[in-house]
Design a protein around this motif. Structure first.
Motif, PDB file in Angstrom:
ATOM      1  N   GLU A 169     -69.938  77.289 -52.933  1.00 19.13           N
ATOM      2  CA  GLU A 169     -68.523  77.489 -53.244  1.00 19.13           C
ATOM      3  C   GLU A 169     -67.716  76.208 -53.048  1.00 19.13           C
ATOM      4  OE1 GLU A 169     -66.330  80.694 -51.678  1.00 19.13           O
ATOM      5  OE2 GLU A 169     -67.661  82.252 -52.435  1.00 19.13           O
ATOM      6  N   ARG A 170     -67.982  75.481 -51.968  1.00 22.20           N
ATOM      7  CA  ARG A 170     -67.198  74.274 -51.706  1.00 22.20           C
ATOM      8  C   ARG A 170     -67.417  73.208 -52.774  1.00 22.20           C
ATOM      9  NH1 ARG A 170     -68.248  75.945 -46.359  1.00 22.20           N
ATOM     10  NH2 ARG A 170     -70.265  74.902 -46.262  1.00 22.20           N
TER      11      ARG A 170
ATOM     12  N   GLY B 138     -66.567  75.471 -56.511  1.00 22.00           N
ATOM     13  CA  GLY B 138     -65.390  76.310 -56.640  1.00 22.00           C
ATOM     14  C   GLY B 138     -65.662  77.658 -57.267  1.00 22.00           C
TER      15      GLY B 138
ATOM     16  N   SER C 144     -68.793  76.088 -41.963  1.00 23.49           N
ATOM     17  CA  SER C 144     -67.582  76.135 -42.793  1.00 23.49           C
ATOM     18  C   SER C 144     -66.373  75.606 -42.036  1.00 23.49           C
ATOM     19  CB  SER C 144     -67.307  77.565 -43.270  1.00 23.49           C
ATOM     20  OG  SER C 144     -68.281  77.984 -44.201  1.00 23.49           O
TER      21      SER C 144
ATOM     22  N   HIS D 254     -61.751  68.804 -44.595  1.00 18.44           N
ATOM     23  CA  HIS D 254     -60.826  68.922 -45.723  1.00 18.44           C
ATOM     24  C   HIS D 254     -59.381  68.692 -45.266  1.00 18.44           C
ATOM     25  CE1 HIS D 254     -63.983  71.946 -47.425  1.00 18.44           C
ATOM     26  NE2 HIS D 254     -64.414  70.703 -47.427  1.00 18.44           N
TER      27      HIS D 254
ATOM     28  N   ARG E  92     -61.722  74.095 -49.633  1.00 17.87           N
ATOM     29  CA  ARG E  92     -62.533  73.282 -50.545  1.00 17.87           C
ATOM     30  C   ARG E  92     -62.116  71.810 -50.399  1.00 17.87           C
ATOM     31  NH1 ARG E  92     -64.246  77.543 -50.172  1.00 17.87           N
ATOM     32  NH2 ARG E  92     -64.330  79.262 -51.665  1.00 17.87           N
TER      33      ARG E  92
END
Length: 542
Positions: free
Chosen positions: A76-77, A80, A307, A314, A520
């Motif tokens: 996902e990171r 997206g 995460s 991030h 993200r």
């Protein structure tokens, strides 16, 4: 119709198959293709939800409430693309489905066997719900040669035959160790790994060779000859300075070009890597740094907070600074005068967790941050411990506790037994199975007007991912608010507290959900961006 890329691993575990899959997906996206990524795990657990973080690292949660492997977080990171229930399957889940069908009589008296019944379900999983993706990347967990992985390898072998080479490509991740005393890079482990893979009918098309130094041209030729792949398909995979340098490094080595060549795609556009180059430069050339103390109970294995680590990075990217993390075992804060390690940090974060061990240390860390006016971020269990601290020290509820920790005292934190999900009511009890019975997935919240979090999010309504079994008891809301703890985020029905904050503090926020799961590199989560900004401001005051 989608094309399928199967990523397998050999020699040893922890070579970075998940990261390689995510990076390859990002490179294909950069060329204008759509992708879907999924993970096939050979263990017998139905999902990672009941596994200790020390066993398996963090349990990643999707919007639709799936408890999945942490590699889905990488997917996902990097791309997206939101993951879902259909993107992670385990041997346990496969056998659960088979036994349910057998008990119903769905097999009409047939003898249920690994082939075809187990392999058929794995194949159905791989092929299902692909949507309009141009490429589906499937990572097979474990290492070739593991007995538990054989059904998965057999399933993808069959798919390779059924789909044909124009729609199925195999990438094998291996290790090229460097023997210092001999001064040589050794290719034999890779040769044996490929031999093992070929013995079960899979010929890899591409070898992604993890190594500590560049592969000599002679060794590339040797590997290609012995493993029956093109020399150009022997891809060097050295460690990168940052996770977000990996797509750039693999593109430089030709991984994405080789994959497209294997599919016979010769007219693909060049990838637009502008955003990756910008991220790489921001990480490599920060304008400053901040130190954040993380007070947790699983600090012996940092994959338990994968995460969280990335979300803080991030936040650093959003502020142009490097974020240094100081990992602190929450149990040490249960001793006399334990706060030395926090004296020079610029912010304190207390992450999620389960059970009573180290709980009082997390309460103490929240007290330290509140009293010293240091930016504080409590996530899930960390928020609950901050609420306990406020209940005891601000509201005067001396016996405030959580029923997860003990059954005595005032249950300011209690077991969640009933809640709404859309138009349905879900219920739980103490005697229910532990697996899959928490409040899981995305739930909405309404943010209070004039609150700090509403300013941070820039909206009045949010939706965040949850994974917990206990909640702040709404019966204590008025008493806590009178003492200065603001309930700034609530479920739409006003029953479940989602966010608390303290007004007269530089930055003190606790959230019941896990915002790190939606952060993200190109879209840092607003809470983490704001938290790091507060830490930066604190660093300028020291």
């Amino acid at each position: 119709m989608p094309r399928y890329i199967f990523i397998t691993g050999g020699v040893v575990s922890s070579l970075g198959k998940g990261l390689a899959s995510a990076a390859l997906g990002a490179l294909l996206q950069a060329r204008g293709y759509s992708v879907r990524l999924r993970k096939l795990d050979p263990y017998l657990n139905v999902d990672p939800g009941t596994m200790s973080p020390y066993q398996h690292g963090e349990c990643y949660v999707t919007d639709d409430g799936a408890e999945t492997d942490l590699d889905l977080g990488h997917y996902e990171r990097f791309t997206g693309v939101p993951a879902s229930q259909s993107d992670n399957i385990t041997t346990g889940r496969v056998y659960q489905r088979i036994i349910e069908r057998e008990r119903r009589g769905d097999y009409l008296g047939a003898t249920v066997q690994v082939i075809p019944h187990v392999t058929d379900i794995i194949k159905q999983f791989v092929l299902s719900d692909a949507g309009d993706a141009d490429f589906v990347l499937c990572e097979i967990g474990g290492t070739v040669g593991d007995i538990e992985g054989l059904p998965f390898f057999e399933a993808i072998r069959q798919l390779g035959q059924e789909l044909g080479h124009e729609r199925a490509v195999f990438v094998h991740v291996t290790l090229l160790p460097f023997i210092k005393v001999a001064g040589e890079m050794k290719t034999k482990p890779t040769q044996h790994s490929v031999k093992e893979l070929r013995s079960i009918g899979i010929q890899p098309d591409i070898l992604l060779c993890r190594c500590e130094m560049p592969i000599p041209p002679g060794d590339k030729r040797k590997i290609g000859q012995f493993c029956n792949v093109r020399e150009s398909a022997v891809i060097e995979g050295m460690d990168a300075a940052s996770l977000y340098d990996v797509p750039l490094a693999y593109h430089k080595e030709g991984l994405d070009s080789e994959v497209l060549r294997c599919f016979g795609i010769g007219d693909a556009p060049e990838p637009d890597l502008t955003k990756w180059l910008k991220i790489s430069q921001t990480i490599a050339e920060p304008d400053g740094e901040v130190t954040i103390g993380i007070v947790g109970k699983y600090v012996g294995l940092l994959d338990a907070y994968k995460s969280l680590i990335e979300a803080l990075a991030h936040g650093g990217i959003a502020n142009g600074v490097k974020v240094k993390l100081r990992w602190l075992d929450s149990e040490q804060f249960e001793k006399d005068d334990p706060f030395g390690p926090l004296e020079d940090v610029h912010a304190v974060l207390v992450p999620g967790g389960f059970g009573g061990r180290g709980a009082e240390g997390k309460v103490a860390a929240a007290r330290f941050a509140r009293e010293r006016k240091i930016p504080f971020f409590g996530i899930c269990y960390g928020m609950q411990m901050a609420v306990l601290e406020a209940a005891r020290d601000l509201a005067g509820i001396e016996q405030a506790t959580s029923s997860e920790i003990n059954e005595g005292g005032e249950p300011v934190i209690g077991l969640l037994t009933e809640w709404s999900r859309g138009n349905e009511v879900e219920t739980r009890s103490e005697t229910d199975d532990k697996g899959g019975t928490m409040r899981l997935g995305a739930y909405p919240a309404v943010l209070a007007e004039g609150s700090r979090v509403r300013e941070i999010y820039g909206t009045s309504h949010i939706e965040e991912r949850h994974r917990h079994r206990y909640e702040v008891n709404i019966a204590y809301k008025a008493q806590l608010e009178a003492a200065g703890l603001i309930f700034s985020g609530m479920s739409p029905d006003g029953i479940l507290p989602e966010i608390v904050e303290i007004k007269d503090h530089p930055w003190f926020i606790g959230v019941q959900f896990h915002p790190e799961l939606k952060s993200r590199p190109f879209e840092p989560h607003p809470l983490f961006a704001s938290f790091v900004a507060a830490a930066l401001e604190q660093s300028r005051m020291v």
